[in-house]
Structure formats: C-alpha cells, structure tokens
Design an enzyme around this catalytic site. Structure first.
Site, PDB file in Angstrom:
ATOM      1  N   GLU A 132      -5.744  -4.721  10.435  1.00 35.14           N
ATOM      2  CA  GLU A 132      -4.752  -3.670  10.633  1.00 35.14           C
ATOM      3  C   GLU A 132      -5.061  -2.912  11.925  1.00 35.14           C
ATOM      4  OE1 GLU A 132      -2.749  -2.631   6.615  1.00 35.14           O
ATOM      5  OE2 GLU A 132      -4.328  -1.205   7.043  1.00 35.14           O
ATOM      6  N   HIS A 169      -9.704   1.330   4.487  1.00 35.16           N
ATOM      7  CA  HIS A 169      -8.473   1.528   5.258  1.00 35.16           C
ATOM      8  C   HIS A 169      -8.745   2.504   6.411  1.00 35.16           C
ATOM      9  CE1 HIS A 169      -4.415   2.637   6.379  1.00 35.16           C
ATOM     10  NE2 HIS A 169      -4.015   1.538   5.772  1.00 35.16           N
ATOM     11  N   LYS A 220       0.197   4.261  -0.399  1.00 39.12           N
ATOM     12  CA  LYS A 220      -0.444   5.474   0.141  1.00 39.12           C
ATOM     13  C   LYS A 220      -0.158   6.673  -0.779  1.00 39.12           C
ATOM     14  CE  LYS A 220      -0.279   3.302   4.618  1.00 39.12           C
ATOM     15  NZ  LYS A 220      -0.283   3.412   6.060  1.00 39.12           N
ATOM     16  N   ASN A 229       0.872  -1.178   0.000  1.00 35.89           N
ATOM     17  CA  ASN A 229       0.000   0.000   0.000  1.00 35.89           C
ATOM     18  C   ASN A 229       0.910   1.230   0.000  1.00 35.89           C
ATOM     19  OD1 ASN A 229      -1.801   2.045   0.500  1.00 35.89           O
ATOM     20  ND2 ASN A 229      -2.379   1.340   2.560  1.00 35.89           N
ATOM     21  N   GLY A 276       2.052   2.536  10.710  1.00 34.79           N
ATOM     22  CA  GLY A 276       2.990   3.637  10.529  1.00 34.79           C
ATOM     23  C   GLY A 276       3.642   4.091  11.825  1.00 34.79           C
ATOM     24  N   GLU A 305      -7.096   4.850   7.585  1.00 35.09           N
ATOM     25  CA  GLU A 305      -6.800   6.264   7.284  1.00 35.09           C
ATOM     26  C   GLU A 305      -7.981   6.919   6.572  1.00 35.09           C
ATOM     27  OE1 GLU A 305      -3.038   5.614   5.366  1.00 35.09           O
ATOM     28  OE2 GLU A 305      -2.161   5.095   7.306  1.00 35.09           O
ATOM     29  N   SER A 330       3.064  -1.891  10.330  1.00 30.70           N
ATOM     30  CA  SER A 330       4.515  -1.930  10.566  1.00 30.70           C
ATOM     31  C   SER A 330       5.132  -3.296  10.265  1.00 30.70           C
ATOM     32  CB  SER A 330       4.849  -1.479  11.985  1.00 30.70           C
ATOM     33  OG  SER A 330       4.409  -0.139  12.186  1.00 30.70           O
TER      34      SER A 330
END
Ligand code: PGA
Length: 250
Positions: free
Chosen positions: A164, A92, A8, A6, A170, A94, A209
C-alpha cells in the site's frame, strides 16, 4: 485472488448491517475469488452470524500482541478468534503514522496472530518522498523483513502481504499497474528468498485507491493477487465490481 475490504473507522451499526446484507446479495456465494471484510471491532460480533455460511470472511483492522492483561483499549487475538475473525490487518500505514506503531510491534503482532490461527494481512508501503528519492523497493523490502523476522510459514494460506503506497491511500491517486507490479515483483522475489517453500504462492494484495475503474488493470498484473480496498469497500456495488474484476484473473 483475495479482495479484502478495510472499512476503517466508518459505519454505524445500521450501516454495517445493511452493507453486509448488500454484499451477501451481490457476492455472498462467490466461489472463485476469496472475499473478506474488516469492519470496526464493535460490529464484529453482530456481523459474524450474518456472514456465517457465506463466502465472505470476517477480519479485524488491528490487534494487540499480548494474550491478555492490563492493556486498556486493546483487543487480543483470542477475542478476534472468538467473534469469528479469519483475517487481521496488521501494520497499516495509518497505524504506523498516526499511532506510532513500529515494525518491532508489528512483528510481535504477526507472530501472535499466527499462533492463534489468524491470517495476518501485513501492510508495507513507501511514502511519496521515499518514492521520489528512488527508495521504494528498498523500503518495502526492509519493512517486509522486519515485519516477518523470525516468522515460520508452513502454508501459503498462513499470511497475506499487502503493498500500500502511502501516497495512494485515500488520495484518489493510484499507483499505475506498472508501478505496482514492479514493487510486487520485488516483494515476490523477497518472499521466495525468505520462504522458499511457500514464497511463490503467498498472496500479495495491492491497496491504495483501488476502485471499479482501475481494479482490472491492477489485478491483471502477474504478481498482484488481490486488493485491500478502503473507500470503495464502503459501497457494496463498487466492492462487488472489484470482486467481479478479480474473477477474470483467477
Ligand atoms: P483506499 O484505502 O482504498 O481508501 O485508498 C486502502 C487502505 O488503506 O487499505
């Protein structure tokens, strides 16, 4: 085993092409592990011919749930198909956190993706406060059932689930293999109960991560069937090392 990158909102054109060139050299002929990269929308059309004939599939990071129309700034499932996408990441965290995406919308997107023959990578995962309150399992089960409400799956290859944990994305902090496996086992049971025909064999990815140093321990877990890799997917050597780690557990 599926390892999906991904990217991003990273890479300019030159970096995207060079990352794909490096990945082709390192894992372009991989046979045992499925591989996908999900670059920003604007690079998809340029990268598709570069990936053609390799074992690296193309995916997108989001899409809209309508066919077409007055949805400024949005991208449809048919557009993604046309530029050669096989996968699309949906829900996701985010997008849920920064763009207020809800599971009602995610559910509509999942159905739309499936009807266009795209494979959704549906993301679920709890926040740190929810984990601390002992709610992680309940949260991911609820998220999965909202995202997949009314969905029919005819094959285990139709859809991928990704766990996730938000606190591990991150941050450099990874769920331990035991923490991850425990949630994956919960999701596996939920999948078996909800989709008896295919629930045993649907892939459940871990994301948060993942890097070369921890990939093997995570991917060794019985219900972890791959990784959704953010930061480490931007470095070809690291991504290839994660693919290599996955190969040991195919
Ligand atoms: P990360 O991101 O590997 O950088 O933690 C994973 C993801 O958000 O998909």
């Amino acid at each position: 085993m599926l390892i999906a990158g991904n990217w991003k909102m990273n890479t300019d054109r030159r970096e995207a092409v060079s990352l794909v060139d490096d990945l082709k050299r390192l894992v372009g002929e991989e046979e045992d592990v499925q591989i996908a990269v999900c670059p920003p929308f604007v690079h998809l059309g340029e990268l598709q011919p570069l990936l053609d004939g390799t074992s690296i599939a193309l995916g997108a990071q989001n899409m809209h749930f309508e066919d077409e129309g007055a949805f400024t700034g949005e991208i449809s499932a048919s557009m993604l198909r046309e530029v050669g996408c096989v996968f699309v990441i949906l829900g996701h965290s985010e997008r849920r956190q920064s763009f207020n995406e809800t599971y009602v919308e995610i559910n509509a997107k999942v159905k739309q993706a499936l009807s266009y023959g795209l494979k959704p990578i549906v993301c679920v995962g709890e926040a740190l406060a929810q984990r601390k309150a002992g709610q992680a399992e309940e949260i991911v089960r609820t998220q999965a059932s909202c995202a997949l409400e009314g969905v029919t799956l005819t094959s285990a290859a139709d859809l991928v689930l990704a766990y996730e944990p938000i606190w591990a994305i991150g941050t450099g902090e990874t769920a331990t293999p035991e923490q991850a496996q425990s949630i994956h086992a919960t999701l596996r049971q939920w999948l078996i109960d909800s989709f008896p025909e295919v629930g045993h064999s649907l892939q459940i990815l871990y994301g948060g991560s993942m890097k070369p140093q921890n990939a093997a321990d995570l991917l060794a877990q019985p219900d972890i069937n791959g990784g959704l890799v953010g930061g480490a997917s931007l470095k070809a050597d690291d991504f290839a090392a994660i693919v290599e780690a996955g190969r040991r557990f195919v």
